[in-house]
Design a protein around this motif. Structure first.
Motif, PDB file in Angstrom:
ATOM      1  N   THR A  13       0.835  -1.188   0.000  1.00  0.00           N
ATOM      2  CA  THR A  13       0.000   0.000   0.000  1.00  0.00           C
ATOM      3  C   THR A  13       0.876   1.247   0.000  1.00  0.00           C
ATOM      4  O   THR A  13       2.063   1.198   0.340  1.00  0.00           O
ATOM      5  CB  THR A  13      -0.905   0.047   1.242  1.00  0.00           C
ATOM      6  OG1 THR A  13      -0.086   0.216   2.403  1.00  0.00           O
ATOM      7  CG2 THR A  13      -1.760  -1.207   1.353  1.00  0.00           C
ATOM      8  N   GLN A  14       0.253   2.366  -0.351  1.00  0.00           N
ATOM      9  CA  GLN A  14       0.970   3.640  -0.283  1.00  0.00           C
ATOM     10  C   GLN A  14       1.404   3.922   1.149  1.00  0.00           C
ATOM     11  O   GLN A  14       2.510   4.405   1.378  1.00  0.00           O
ATOM     12  CB  GLN A  14       0.094   4.773  -0.810  1.00  0.00           C
ATOM     13  CG  GLN A  14      -0.104   4.727  -2.295  1.00  0.00           C
ATOM     14  CD  GLN A  14      -1.127   5.725  -2.772  1.00  0.00           C
ATOM     15  OE1 GLN A  14      -2.088   6.035  -2.076  1.00  0.00           O
ATOM     16  NE2 GLN A  14      -0.927   6.222  -3.992  1.00  0.00           N
ATOM     17  N   ARG A  56       2.177   9.836   3.179  1.00  0.00           N
ATOM     18  CA  ARG A  56       1.395   9.201   2.123  1.00  0.00           C
ATOM     19  C   ARG A  56       0.993  10.245   1.081  1.00  0.00           C
ATOM     20  O   ARG A  56       0.996   9.966  -0.124  1.00  0.00           O
ATOM     21  CB  ARG A  56       0.159   8.530   2.708  1.00  0.00           C
ATOM     22  CG  ARG A  56      -0.666   7.814   1.664  1.00  0.00           C
ATOM     23  CD  ARG A  56      -1.771   6.952   2.290  1.00  0.00           C
ATOM     24  NE  ARG A  56      -2.619   6.455   1.233  1.00  0.00           N
ATOM     25  CZ  ARG A  56      -3.767   7.030   0.857  1.00  0.00           C
ATOM     26  NH1 ARG A  56      -4.206   8.102   1.475  1.00  0.00           N
ATOM     27  NH2 ARG A  56      -4.477   6.519  -0.127  1.00  0.00           N
TER      28      ARG A  56
END
Length: 95
Positions: free
Chosen positions: A26-27, A38
């Motif tokens: 995931t980011q 993020r």
């Protein structure tokens, strides 16, 4: 994984996103590992033209990839697209 030609900030961000997704990360995970927010990673993956190099390299390290320089293999069409992107991004103002 194979190498990807990177000719501008947009293609660099897209290549990083592709690598992140292929690693099923995931980011938020990559951002935490790289020590960036993020929000910063989202802008970088979207091709932000003024991403700080030390953060770019931190993200590359977090993904386990490195940057290699090769001889220019761009075509005339690539050069035209790059010139257009430079105009859009105001690259001439920075030189």
């Amino acid at each position: 994984m194979s190498s990807v030609p990177v000719l501008n900030p947009i293609s660099l961000g897209a290549a990083v996103r592709e690598r992140r997704l292929s690693a099923a990360r995931t980011q938020a995970e990559v951002a935490a590992d790289a020590g960036v927010s993020r929000a910063w990673l989202i802008r970088f993956e979207d091709g932000h033209p003024r991403a700080e190099l030390f953060r770019v390299f931190a993200v590359l390290r977090a993904l386990g990839v490195s940057l290699h320089l090769d001889d220019d293999i761009t075509t005339d069409q690539d050069r035209e697209e790059l010139a257009f992107l430079d105009q859009l991004l105001g690259a001439d103002d920075e030189r």
